[in-house]
Write a protein that holds these residues in place. Structure first.
Motif, PDB file in Angstrom:
ATOM      1  N   TYR A  63      30.939 -39.441  10.087  1.00  0.00           N
ATOM      2  CA  TYR A  63      32.163 -38.803   9.593  1.00  0.00           C
ATOM      3  C   TYR A  63      32.900 -38.190  10.774  1.00  0.00           C
ATOM      4  O   TYR A  63      32.280 -37.709  11.722  1.00  0.00           O
ATOM      5  N   VAL A  64      34.218 -38.220  10.711  1.00  0.00           N
ATOM      6  CA  VAL A  64      35.053 -37.716  11.798  1.00  0.00           C
ATOM      7  C   VAL A  64      36.205 -36.891  11.234  1.00  0.00           C
ATOM      8  O   VAL A  64      36.566 -37.015  10.061  1.00  0.00           O
ATOM      9  N   ILE A  65      36.767 -36.060  12.105  1.00  0.00           N
ATOM     10  CA  ILE A  65      37.992 -35.319  11.791  1.00  0.00           C
ATOM     11  C   ILE A  65      39.095 -35.930  12.642  1.00  0.00           C
ATOM     12  O   ILE A  65      38.977 -36.004  13.864  1.00  0.00           O
ATOM     13  N   VAL A  66      40.148 -36.379  11.990  1.00  0.00           N
ATOM     14  CA  VAL A  66      41.302 -36.960  12.681  1.00  0.00           C
ATOM     15  C   VAL A  66      42.427 -35.930  12.648  1.00  0.00           C
ATOM     16  O   VAL A  66      42.807 -35.452  11.578  1.00  0.00           O
ATOM     17  N   HIS A  67      42.947 -35.598  13.802  1.00  0.00           N
ATOM     18  CA  HIS A  67      44.039 -34.627  13.901  1.00  0.00           C
ATOM     19  C   HIS A  67      45.350 -35.351  13.600  1.00  0.00           C
ATOM     20  O   HIS A  67      46.008 -35.886  14.503  1.00  0.00           O
ATOM     21  N   LEU A  68      45.730 -35.395  12.335  1.00  0.00           N
ATOM     22  CA  LEU A  68      46.930 -36.130  11.932  1.00  0.00           C
ATOM     23  C   LEU A  68      48.182 -35.586  12.601  1.00  0.00           C
ATOM     24  O   LEU A  68      49.094 -36.347  12.916  1.00  0.00           O
ATOM     25  N   HIS A  69      48.230 -34.283  12.818  1.00  0.00           N
ATOM     26  CA  HIS A  69      49.434 -33.702  13.415  1.00  0.00           C
ATOM     27  C   HIS A  69      49.667 -34.254  14.834  1.00  0.00           C
ATOM     28  O   HIS A  69      50.807 -34.371  15.263  1.00  0.00           O
ATOM     29  N   LYS A  70      48.607 -34.633  15.523  1.00  0.00           N
ATOM     30  CA  LYS A  70      48.761 -35.212  16.857  1.00  0.00           C
ATOM     31  C   LYS A  70      49.294 -36.638  16.783  1.00  0.00           C
ATOM     32  O   LYS A  70      49.957 -37.107  17.703  1.00  0.00           O
ATOM     33  N   LEU A  71      48.984 -37.336  15.704  1.00  0.00           N
ATOM     34  CA  LEU A  71      49.501 -38.691  15.508  1.00  0.00           C
ATOM     35  C   LEU A  71      50.938 -38.673  15.022  1.00  0.00           C
ATOM     36  O   LEU A  71      51.737 -39.531  15.380  1.00  0.00           O
ATOM     37  N   LEU A  72      51.265 -37.687  14.189  1.00  0.00           N
ATOM     38  CA  LEU A  72      52.609 -37.597  13.617  1.00  0.00           C
ATOM     39  C   LEU A  72      53.633 -37.119  14.636  1.00  0.00           C
ATOM     40  O   LEU A  72      54.797 -37.505  14.593  1.00  0.00           O
ATOM     41  N   GLU A  73      53.203 -36.235  15.535  1.00  0.00           N
ATOM     42  CA  GLU A  73      54.080 -35.696  16.581  1.00  0.00           C
ATOM     43  C   GLU A  73      53.333 -35.701  17.907  1.00  0.00           C
ATOM     44  O   GLU A  73      52.893 -34.661  18.388  1.00  0.00           O
ATOM     45  N   PRO A  74      53.179 -36.884  18.532  1.00  0.00           N
ATOM     46  CA  PRO A  74      52.342 -36.977  19.733  1.00  0.00           C
ATOM     47  C   PRO A  74      52.830 -36.141  20.924  1.00  0.00           C
ATOM     48  O   PRO A  74      52.018 -35.703  21.727  1.00  0.00           O
ATOM     49  N   ALA A  75      54.112 -35.886  21.022  1.00  0.00           N
ATOM     50  CA  ALA A  75      54.611 -35.109  22.158  1.00  0.00           C
ATOM     51  C   ALA A  75      54.512 -33.604  21.909  1.00  0.00           C
ATOM     52  O   ALA A  75      54.677 -32.808  22.820  1.00  0.00           O
ATOM     53  N   GLY A  76      54.228 -33.208  20.668  1.00  0.00           N
ATOM     54  CA  GLY A  76      54.250 -31.792  20.300  1.00  0.00           C
ATOM     55  C   GLY A  76      53.003 -31.076  20.450  1.00  0.00           C
ATOM     56  O   GLY A  76      52.006 -31.040  20.835  1.00  0.00           O
TER      57      GLY A  76
END
Length: 76
Positions: A63-76
């Protein structure tokens, strides 16, 4: 009145059987268990721990945790 804008930090917890316990290549991507999307890392971590604990005896389950916010706003 001042309005504060807080950045939404979404985290996805998912897992499944991997081809090699030292990799993140899932054996059957269509069978991935999506635990859920959580608004904080702390909540995601708690759910990840629960899912990982349920499968602790199976070395091919991961099981993993994916940081969706990093994928949605990669420069942020």
């Amino acid at each position: 009145m001042t309005e504060t804008t807080s950045k939404q930090l979404l985290h996805l917890v998912m897992g499944g059987r991997v081809k090699d316990p030292q990799s993140l290549e899932f054996a059957d991507p269509s069978a991935i268990d999506v635990v859920g999307v959580f608004p904080s890392y702390a909540e995601a971590l708690e759910e990840w721990r629960g899912a990982a604990q349920r499968t602790v005896d199976d070395a091919e389950m991961k099981y993993v945790i994916v940081h969706l916010h990093k994928l949605l706003e990669p420069a942020g």
